[in-house]
Enzyme design. Structure first.
Site, PDB file in Angstrom:
ATOM      1  CB  CYS A   1      41.067  40.951  47.240  1.00  0.00           C
ATOM      2  SG  CYS A   1      41.336  40.758  45.490  1.00  0.00           S
TER       3      CYS A   1
ATOM      4  NE  ARG B   1      46.107  33.913  49.345  1.00  0.00           N
ATOM      5  CZ  ARG B   1      45.038  34.634  49.018  1.00  0.00           C
ATOM      6  NH1 ARG B   1      45.065  35.944  49.112  1.00  0.00           N
ATOM      7  NH2 ARG B   1      43.943  34.050  48.593  1.00  0.00           N
TER       8      ARG B   1
ATOM      9  CG  ASP C   1      45.569  34.329  37.714  1.00  0.00           C
ATOM     10  OD1 ASP C   1      44.974  33.270  38.002  1.00  0.00           O
ATOM     11  OD2 ASP C   1      45.108  35.451  37.967  1.00  0.00           O
TER      12      ASP C   1
ATOM     13  CE  LYS D   1      46.194  30.397  43.950  1.00  0.00           C
ATOM     14  NZ  LYS D   1      44.893  31.119  44.002  1.00  0.00           N
ATOM     15  CG  ASN D   2      43.461  29.470  40.912  1.00  0.00           C
ATOM     16  OD1 ASN D   2      43.534  29.514  42.142  1.00  0.00           O
ATOM     17  ND2 ASN D   2      43.793  30.485  40.141  1.00  0.00           N
TER      18      ASN D   2
ATOM     19  NE  ARG E   1      38.888  38.626  42.569  1.00  0.00           N
ATOM     20  CZ  ARG E   1      39.782  37.697  42.933  1.00  0.00           C
ATOM     21  NH1 ARG E   1      40.779  38.043  43.705  1.00  0.00           N
ATOM     22  NH2 ARG E   1      39.633  36.445  42.566  1.00  0.00           N
TER      23      ARG E   1
END
Ligand code: EPZ
Length: 427
Positions: free
Chosen positions: A121, A403, A311, A22-23, A126
């Site tokens: 968030c 997500r 993460d 994803k990243n 952030r």
């Protein structure tokens, strides 16, 4: 809102294919803005965040087609032949912070951009101050107005030396993309070295960018007049991989994880080896299982790559909840990334938080309970705990999971997990 029901206690056994990262895919999608030719991406994961980025790019004028190939991920052909809008609106940006990644490419291609500030968030404030300061040093004029970053570079961007005081992944990516077509040389000092940054840099070079130092914390970019189309395969998702490694360990199972590489999680695998997790390299992937009956508590501190990734912190905490002994887990990247703690405690975990550290004392057994997901990685941490817990766990707000994890219940269900999604259940 959808819920997930997990009945724990089943050792997972089987094979899981790891999806594209994803990243890595998110900045690669944004890179399509840098050229009027076609950028084709293979192995793109099918995730809510990817759909959101696609929606954002479409309103900038990017045409794209999505073909689905079973197992090999999805291919996307993107073409920003004409950019019809340089505004990234709040209602799209607020849903996904990575939208800020269009700022650098729009400035480089169009000389202007109006991008909503992403807002905070769950895991922290952030800010994007480092993105702004770096682009200003490259000649952009940026004012904050009505919650938007109004950026313009009428004479184009110019190369500069950018020194990041803290490692920022998307900050590095934004500057890297902006620098590809700036006048002169840009040097990024203290650049993020995450494999996803390296994947972006590799794709930009395929598009005609001139970048040296790829994979290091010093990136040197010679600006060129234009970039051309390219074809690029997104790297596999190391965070998804780490998550399923921990799923095998926490359930005492035996999983084969295909399409995975060991060299992007060396620190994590060394830590897990100390905890009693066996990770063998096999043809095309990895095999994961416990070395002996019990796991052992080990200390973890999150750091930028190649350190232990933030993460995977929540997932590691879930694993340590059922290990023998204690584990000290310290989060150094984000200021509020322990929201999984109270939910794990509701499942019987023994965790005490002191500032940015949490002491986890292993318990014999977790017990299923109704729990609430708060952010992407916290939610998967609760799913891991539920897989090991006695009884039933009802996980609410699982849109967070969607997500970042492609077909989670399908992949786990195929390995024996008793997991089902209830559509549209109230929280
Ligand atoms: C990226 O976020 C990832 N997201 C995050 O993954 C990941 O947790 C994070 O990097 C750290 O590895 C994507 O790549 C899309 P940072 P990013 O800028 O770039 C501070 C997930 O779960 N900072 O590296 O937003 C910041 O507050 C997500 O997949 C500033 O102060 O993170 C943080 O403390 C969550 N000013 C630290 O730097 C800035 O301008 C690192 O943040 C930028 C960052």
């Amino acid at each position: 809102m959808d819920q997930m029901i997990i009945r724990g206690g089943v050792p997972l056994k089987g094979t899981i294919a790891i999806s594209g990262a994803k990243n890595a895919a998110l900045p690669l999608l944004a890179a399509s803005l840098l050229t009027d030719e076609v950028l084709t991406l293979h192995n793109v994961p099918q995730l809510a965040d990817i759909t959101a980025m696609g929606r954002l790019l479409a309103q900038h004028g990017v045409d794209f087609s999505l073909e689905g190939f079973e197992g090999s991920g999805h291919s996307m052909a993107l073409c920003a032949k004409t950019i019809t809008s340089t505004t990234a609106p709040y209602d799209l940006v607020r849903r996904m912070r990575a939208s800020v990644l269009v700022l650098g490419p729009l400035l480089a291609r169009c000389g202007q951009a109006r991008v909503s500030l992403p807002g905070g968030c769950a895991i922290g404030s952030r800010p994007v101050d480092l993105h702004i300061a770096a682009l200003e040093k490259m000649g952009a004029e940026i004012v904050i107005c009505d919650g938007y970053m109004q950026a313009r570079a009428p004479q184009g961007l110019r190369g500069a030396e950018i020194i990041f005081p803290v490692v920022t992944v998307t900050g590095t990516e934004n500057v890297l993309m902006a620098a590809t077509m700036a006048k002169g040389e840009t040097v990024i000092v203290n650049a993020a070295r995450e494999p996803e940054v390296t994947d972006l840099a590799t794709c930009l070079v395929a598009m005609g960018a001139v970048i040296e130092g790829i994979g290091t914390d010093r990136l040197c970019v010679q600006g060129v007049d234009r970039l051309h189309g390219a074809t690029h395969r997104v790297i596999s998702d190391r965070i998804e991989l780490g998550t399923y490694v921990m799923a095998a360990a926490i359930t005492g199972g035996d999983l084969r994880l295909m399409g995975a590489r060991t060299d992007r999680l060396k620190t994590v695998f060394a830590t897990l080896a100390h905890a009693g997790v066996q990770i063998d390299t096999i043809e095309g992937g990895l095999r994961v299982y416990r070395k002996e009956k019990d796991l052992h508590g080990v200390d973890v501190m999150t750091e930028p790559f190649p350190g232990f990734p933030t993460d995977l912190q929540a997932q590691m905490m879930a694993l340590m909840c059922v290990a023998k002994g204690a584990a000290m887990i310290t989060e150094t990247i984000f200021e509020n990334r322990f929201m999984h703690v109270p939910e794990l405690v509701r499942m019987g975990a023994n965790i005490t938080v002191h500032g940015s550290s949490a002491i986890v004392r292993g318990v014999e057994r977790l017990r299923g309970a109704p729990v609430m997901a708060t952010d992407l990685r916290a939610s998967v941490s609760l799913a891991l705990a539920a897989l090991a817990a006695e009884g039933e766990t009802r996980l609410n707000r699982i849109y967070h999971l969607d997500r970042g994890y492609e077909r989670l219940e399908e992949k786990l269900g195929a390995c024996g997990a008793q997991i089902e999604r209830l559509r549209g259940k109230a929280a």
